[in-house]
Write a protein that holds these residues in place. Structure first.
Motif, short mmCIF file in Angstrom:
data_model
loop_
_atom_site.label_atom_id
_atom_site.label_comp_id
_atom_site.label_asym_id
_atom_site.label_seq_id
_atom_site.Cartn_x
_atom_site.Cartn_y
_atom_site.Cartn_z
N THR A 1 0.83 -1.20 0.00
CA THR A 1 0.00 0.00 0.00
C THR A 1 0.86 1.25 0.00
O THR A 1 0.55 2.23 -0.67
CB THR A 1 -0.90 -0.01 1.24
OG1 THR A 1 -1.25 -1.34 1.54
CG2 THR A 1 -2.13 0.81 1.02
N PHE A 2 1.94 1.18 0.76
CA PHE A 2 2.82 2.34 0.88
C PHE A 2 3.40 2.73 -0.47
O PHE A 2 3.46 3.90 -0.83
CB PHE A 2 3.95 1.99 1.85
CG PHE A 2 4.83 3.15 2.21
CD1 PHE A 2 4.43 4.08 3.15
CD2 PHE A 2 6.08 3.31 1.60
CE1 PHE A 2 5.24 5.14 3.48
CE2 PHE A 2 6.89 4.38 1.93
CZ PHE A 2 6.47 5.30 2.87
N ILE A 3 3.80 1.72 -1.25
CA ILE A 3 4.38 2.02 -2.57
C ILE A 3 3.30 2.44 -3.55
O ILE A 3 3.50 3.32 -4.39
CB ILE A 3 5.17 0.79 -3.08
CG1 ILE A 3 6.33 0.50 -2.14
CG2 ILE A 3 5.68 1.02 -4.49
CD1 ILE A 3 6.97 -0.83 -2.35
N LEU A 4 2.12 1.81 -3.44
CA LEU A 4 1.06 2.10 -4.40
C LEU A 4 0.44 3.48 -4.19
O LEU A 4 -0.04 4.09 -5.14
CB LEU A 4 -0.04 1.04 -4.28
CG LEU A 4 0.10 -0.18 -5.18
CD1 LEU A 4 -1.08 -1.11 -4.96
CD2 LEU A 4 0.15 0.24 -6.64
N ALA A 5 0.45 3.96 -2.95
CA ALA A 5 -0.32 5.16 -2.62
C ALA A 5 -0.01 6.36 -3.51
O ALA A 5 -0.94 6.95 -4.07
CB ALA A 5 -0.13 5.50 -1.15
N PRO A 6 1.26 6.73 -3.70
CA PRO A 6 1.51 7.90 -4.56
C PRO A 6 1.03 7.67 -5.98
O PRO A 6 0.52 8.60 -6.64
CB PRO A 6 3.03 8.06 -4.53
CG PRO A 6 3.51 7.23 -3.41
CD PRO A 6 2.49 6.18 -3.16
N ALA B 1 -15.59 11.92 -10.79
CA ALA B 1 -15.40 10.50 -10.51
C ALA B 1 -13.92 10.19 -10.34
O ALA B 1 -13.50 9.57 -9.35
CB ALA B 1 -16.00 9.68 -11.65
N PHE B 2 -13.10 10.67 -11.29
CA PHE B 2 -11.67 10.34 -11.19
C PHE B 2 -10.98 11.16 -10.11
O PHE B 2 -10.02 10.71 -9.50
CB PHE B 2 -11.00 10.54 -12.56
CG PHE B 2 -11.23 9.39 -13.48
CD1 PHE B 2 -10.45 8.25 -13.37
CD2 PHE B 2 -12.23 9.44 -14.44
CE1 PHE B 2 -10.67 7.18 -14.22
CE2 PHE B 2 -12.45 8.38 -15.28
CZ PHE B 2 -11.67 7.25 -15.17
N GLY B 3 -11.52 12.37 -9.87
CA GLY B 3 -10.96 13.16 -8.78
C GLY B 3 -11.11 12.44 -7.45
O GLY B 3 -10.22 12.48 -6.60
N GLY B 4 -12.23 11.73 -7.29
CA GLY B 4 -12.44 11.00 -6.03
C GLY B 4 -11.46 9.87 -5.84
O GLY B 4 -11.11 9.52 -4.71
N VAL B 5 -10.99 9.29 -6.96
CA VAL B 5 -10.06 8.16 -6.84
C VAL B 5 -8.76 8.59 -6.19
O VAL B 5 -8.19 7.88 -5.36
CB VAL B 5 -9.79 7.55 -8.23
CG1 VAL B 5 -8.71 6.48 -8.13
CG2 VAL B 5 -11.06 6.96 -8.80
N SER B 6 -8.32 9.81 -6.51
CA SER B 6 -7.02 10.24 -6.00
C SER B 6 -7.05 10.34 -4.48
O SER B 6 -6.03 10.16 -3.80
CB SER B 6 -6.65 11.59 -6.58
OG SER B 6 -7.38 12.59 -5.93
N LEU B 7 -8.23 10.59 -3.92
CA LEU B 7 -8.37 10.63 -2.47
C LEU B 7 -7.94 9.31 -1.85
O LEU B 7 -7.34 9.26 -0.77
CB LEU B 7 -9.81 10.97 -2.14
CG LEU B 7 -10.21 10.93 -0.67
CD1 LEU B 7 -9.42 11.96 0.08
CD2 LEU B 7 -11.69 11.19 -0.54
N MET B 8 -8.27 8.23 -2.59
CA MET B 8 -7.87 6.90 -2.12
C MET B 8 -6.36 6.83 -1.89
O MET B 8 -5.88 6.26 -0.92
CB MET B 8 -8.28 5.82 -3.13
CG MET B 8 -9.70 5.38 -3.04
SD MET B 8 -10.09 4.79 -1.40
CE MET B 8 -9.03 3.36 -1.30
N GLY B 9 -5.65 7.43 -2.85
CA GLY B 9 -4.19 7.40 -2.73
C GLY B 9 -3.71 8.11 -1.48
O GLY B 9 -2.85 7.61 -0.75
#
Lengths: 400, 230, 331
Positions: C87-92, C126-134
């Motif tokens: 998760t740590f590597i994927l987050a950015p 929609a895609f803006g919300g995905v970045s919040l996940m990161g």
């Protein structure tokens, strides 16, 4: 073994790792050491944290963002100044006081000299007393300016920090031209001051006062009247007069809570009884009140400086030769003066020998910080930072 | 409570005859000075707290043979009245805590413990304040954390002082004896008040000693001795 | 250049060529924008604070950011011992990747639109919300309480501010009658209609406030509030992990300002200069506003931030939407 896991293994095998694991909560209140099982957790804020003003460590027990309990851990910059005082002549301690409180260094330096002079009956010429008062007030303004910048930065506004630093820089330049040093002064010595004012001093000081007044107007527009700033400070961190009383808080923190105590007026030392100035007081006791009191104080300091410039007497500035060995009189003495943070007291126990038997500095932030624990309970993390900033602690002064 | 009222109440709490108006207020900075025993401090703190005084400072002092705590109470409103109370600790260095009365005592007492090893009884959290929690020394004691040279100087001074004090005492004893049985009852009273010989010796030579205390008059030896430390 | 494109089309086919070209252009835009913005922000803050800002490298310090990037590339990417590694590597990456899609949705000029989607506005959100996940993944996986607090703050803040952001744009969408961003721009440019900020001033103000909060910029930068949480969700990220979060922040700023320019300020519309120039001028004007906010205001507290969204901005934008609907129905 691959790179990262090899590093991990090296970490586990490091001889100090078990030691570090033990060191987590060594110095805390007993009830803080037990692991909470009610959904709360600990946040170890500092000693390396942008807003703990040096090396203060706050161990916060949090419920979400709410502070339930707090324990300050201090002593990271303890340098044993009191021990140093006992092992040298009185004059050998002269450079130390300004290192205790690097923001109010001049006031500490002058205060120590006055403590020794008062105790052993060393007379100070008039001009030296006026010069001392004037540079002390300049120092008070520079200390408050740094506090102002740092406080707004704690609240998240960066610009006032640099503006205040520019103003502070001007004052430091001016003091530099008088004393030869910029931060940790050793300007006063027993019986006077070391250097006389430069010729162009009065003109430069007057110009600085003028610009400073206009800059205060800018700060008022930029910060004091800002809605976000108001909502962050108004009603936050209320210190009651009872708490002031119990914790012997002094300085702007006490005056913001309605305790009208200023050493400069209560026990006028040096020439303060001859000067015309007001002691600003407010009754709200919150962060905003402390902010406003300090601002008002800076303006009063400007007034004092103006009077000093106007009435500066001529004459000698001190003894012909520096007084190195003081003729002591055995006894216990206490001298207080008003540092930017409150009452600074020098408790001096002298015997016949040329070094003090015991020198104890009663530093204002020490008491002010110990009172903060009570205020913090029930606030949020952001308020913790605001309250800590508004109390204006200088860690080396607490740790000594 | 008025200043006079405070003083009259204090007189009952301090060691008899030790309460003095502070001499030389401008120079010394104290209005009233007195000596107390560790048992009295809680009552005194309550008295001052009730009268609106703040606990300004607690200073721990090492007198080489025993340790002292100097309590300073000051009133923050109106005219300043600073009262200094000096407490001599016995060899166990124990003192009751007043942190339940004064919040500021909490850290002052911890500091006294940290720097001087004063055992504060009843303090909720008597731990190291400034030093690391695993320190095993009390740095502000006179014999701690000093180099050999300074240690020797201090030893020499101490020996000299002790010798001088011994001489004084012998002289005083001789004079007391010469005064004979007529003064016997008064002499008895003074011996009950007098501290243990060791302490008396050091007190006579202690740095706080008023110059006059070095030549005490015979019948008032302990009283002048104790009251004279300022 | 056209010959080269033709040759590429011959080799790879039209779709792949267009994709590659677009991808390259957007990647260049992201990098250049971030580098420019870092320099711009430094210069503006210096101007506000009476300083000079970077002056050493290049004229007016323009090369400073480039050197910063080189420095960041040269740093060791430390991964702390007890983090959740994947998760740590994927987050950015998760925080950054949607930015690419978002950039492709912006109308740079009438014919320079990478993805002319009919439901463009919805895609942006929609895609803006995905970045919040990161951001949240970064905070969660760091095994650091400051980072966790930052992540939690980011989630609640973004959820709160997505609503006024969406509602204020919906007022414009209702007026324009389409979700397609290019078509919204065309409505404004067609026949003396005028830009939408004249009809929807309240929506523009709400949009700017909510957009500043949505991109976690001061005075709403509580997820990374450096005086409280050290660095918030990216406390544990060194070197390029940090740089990618940084890149994502500036790209999102560009996106929200791009959408704002298209929706309220007439997009590429303007005299004399070609369309893309006007678009960029408007975008950077909005960005300048955001930069000025940062260097003027102190930071709000967390609960005050929530109050502002739920008690003020959402009711206001709802009212604005309803009035707009009513007016459109009546006219």
């Amino acid at each position: 073994m691959s790179g990262p896991s090899r590093k991990l293994a090296a970490y586990a095998e490091h001889p100090r790792t078990p030691e570090f694991a033990e060191l987590r909560f060594g110095n805390l209140e007993p009830h803080l050491i037990e692991a909470p099982d009610d959904g709360t957790y600990y946040l170890n804020m500092g000693p390396h944290h942008p807003s703990t003003h040096g090396v203060l460590r706050l161990v916060l027990r949090l419920d979400g963002e709410k502070v339930i309990d707090c324990e300050p851990v201090i002593g990271y910059s303890h340098r044993a100044h009191e021990k140093m005082a006992e092992r040298g002549l009185y004059s050998q301690f002269l450079p130390n006081p300004s290192r205790m409180d690097y923001l109010g260094g001049m006031i500490y330096n002058v205060g120590y000299c006055q403590a020794v002079e008062q105790a052993f009956g060393i007379s100070v010429p008039d001009r030296a007393r006026w010069i001392r008062t004037m540079v002390s007030e300049f120092n008070r303004i520079s200390s408050h300016l740094l506090w102002f910048g740092a406080f707004i930065m704690d609240l998240g506004g960066f610009t006032p920090f640099l503006l205040a630093f520019q103003d502070r820089e001007n004052i430091l330049d001016l003091l530099d031209s008088v004393t030869g040093s910029r931060l940790t002064y050793c300007y006063a010595n027993f019986g006077g001051v070391t250097l006389d004012l430069p010729d162009d001093f009065a003109g430069r000081a007057k110009a600085l006062i003028e610009t400073q007044r206009t800059h205060f107007e800018t700060y008022k527009k930029l910060v004091t009247d800002n809605t976000i700033f108001r909502s962050r400070t108004d009603g936050i961190g209320i210190i009651t007069p009872e708490q002031v009383h119990s914790y012997a808080m002094t300085g702007p923190c006490a005056r913001a809570s309605g305790v009208d105590y200023d050493v400069r007026r209560a026990e006028p030392y040096s020439i303060y009884s001859e000067l015309d100035f007001e002691v600003p007081t407010r009754t709200e006791g919150d962060c905003l009140a402390r902010y406003l009191v300090r601002f008002e104080e800076m303006e009063q300091s400007l007034r004092i400086i103006e009077q000093c410039l106007e009435r500066m007497p001529s004459g000698p500035i001190g003894p012909d030769r520096p007084l190195i060995r003081v003729k002591t009189k055995p006894g216990s003495y206490y001298f207080t003066c008003e540092s930017p943070r409150g009452q600074l007291g020098w408790f001096l126990l002298a015997d016949k020998n040329p070094e003090p038997w015991r020198l104890h500095a009663r530093t204002p932030s020490f008491c002010n910080l110990s009172a903060m624990i009570e205020v913090l309970k029930g606030t949020m993390i952001a308020d913790t930072i605001a309250i800590l900033g508004s109390i204006d602690v200088v860690m080396p002064e607490i740790d000594r | 409570m008025t200043a006079e009222g405070i003083k009259s109440t204090l007189r009952g709490l301090v060691i008899p005859n030790s309460l003095l108006d502070g001499t030389d207020r401008e120079r010394r900075g104290f209005d009233v000075e007195g000596e107390i025993s560790p048992d009295a401090i809680v009552a005194i703190a309550k008295l001052f707290f009730g009268a609106g005084y703040g606990l300004e400072c607690i200073t721990a002092v090492d007198q080489e043979d025993f340790r002292e705590l100097w309590y300073q109470f000051n009133i923050l409103t109106g005219a300043p009245q600073r009262h200094l109370l000096r407490m001599q600790l016995d060899q166990s260095d124990q003192v009751p805590s007043i942190s339940h009365i004064y919040g500021s005592a909490r850290w002052f007492e911890r500091e006294a413990f940290d720097m001087m090893g004063v055992q504060v009884l009843g303090h909720p959290n008597l731990k190291r304040l400034l030093l690391p929690e695993d320190s095993d020394f009390y740095p502000l004691r006179r014999d701690q954390c000093i180099d050999e040279e300074l240690r020797k100087t201090r030893e020499n001074r101490r020996t000299k002082r002790l010798a001088a004090a011994e001489k004084e005492r012998a002289k005083a004893d001789a004079e007391t004896a010469a005064l004979g049985a007529a003064e016997g009852s008064r002499a008895e009273a003074t011996t009950t008040k007098a501290p243990a010989p060791v302490e008396q010796v050091t007190e006579a030579s202690a740095p706080t000693g008023d110059p006059q205390a070095d030549a005490p008059t015979q019948d008032a030896v302990p009283v002048v001795d104790k009251g004279g430390h300022r | 250049m056209p010959a080269l494109i033709a040759a590429l089309e011959g080799m790879l086919g039209t779709w792949l060529t267009q994709f590659l070209l677009g991808f390259t252009a957007l990647a260049a835009l992201i990098t250049l924008n971030a580098m420019f913005m870092v320099w711009f922000e430094r210069k503006v803050s210096a101007w506000v604070q009476g300083r000079l800002g970077p002056m050493e490298h290049g004229p007016q310090g323009t090369l400073q950011t480039l050197l910063d990037v080189i420095k960041l590339l040269g740093k060791e990417p430390i991964i702390p011992a007890k983090v959740d590694r994947t998760t740590f590597i994927l987050a950015p990456v998760v925080a950054f990747l949607p930015a690419l899609v978002l950039l492709s949705l912006l109308p740079y000029s009438e014919d320079l639109v990478f993805t002319n989607a009919e439901s463009g506005i919805l895609l942006v959100f929609a895609f803006g919300g995905v970045s919040l996940m990161g951001v949240f993944m970064g905070g969660w996986s760091s095994n650091n309480k400051y980072a966790l607090l930052g992540g939690v703050r980011a989630v609640s803040q973004n959820i709160a501010y997505e609503l006024p952001l969406l509602l204020s744009t919906m007022a414009v969408v209702l007026s324009a009658g389409t979700l397609n961003i290019s078509k919204i721009v065309q409505v404004q440019t067609a026949g003396g209609f005028g830009w939408f900020f004249m009809y929807q001033p309240l929506a523009l103000i709400i949009y700017i406030i909510a957009a500043t909060a949505e991109t976690n910029r001061a005075p709403f930068d509580i997820p990374e509030a450096e005086s409280e949480l050290v660095a918030g969700f990216h406390t544990e990220y060194p070197a390029m992990g940090f740089a990618v979060f940084f890149l994502a922040e500036y790209t999102y700023m560009f996106v929200v300002c791009g959408v704002g320019a298209a929706l309220f300020l007439g997009g590429n519309h303007g005299p004399w200069l070609p369309g893309p120039c006007w678009f960029l001028i408007k975008v950077y004007f909005l960005l300048f506003l955001m930069v000025m906010f940062r260097w003027t205001f102190p930071r709000l507290r967390f609960d005050q931030l929530m109050d502002l969204a739920w008690k003020l901005l959402i009711p206001l934008s709802l009212a604005n939407l309803m009035v707009t609907a009513l007016v459109i129905k009546l006219v």
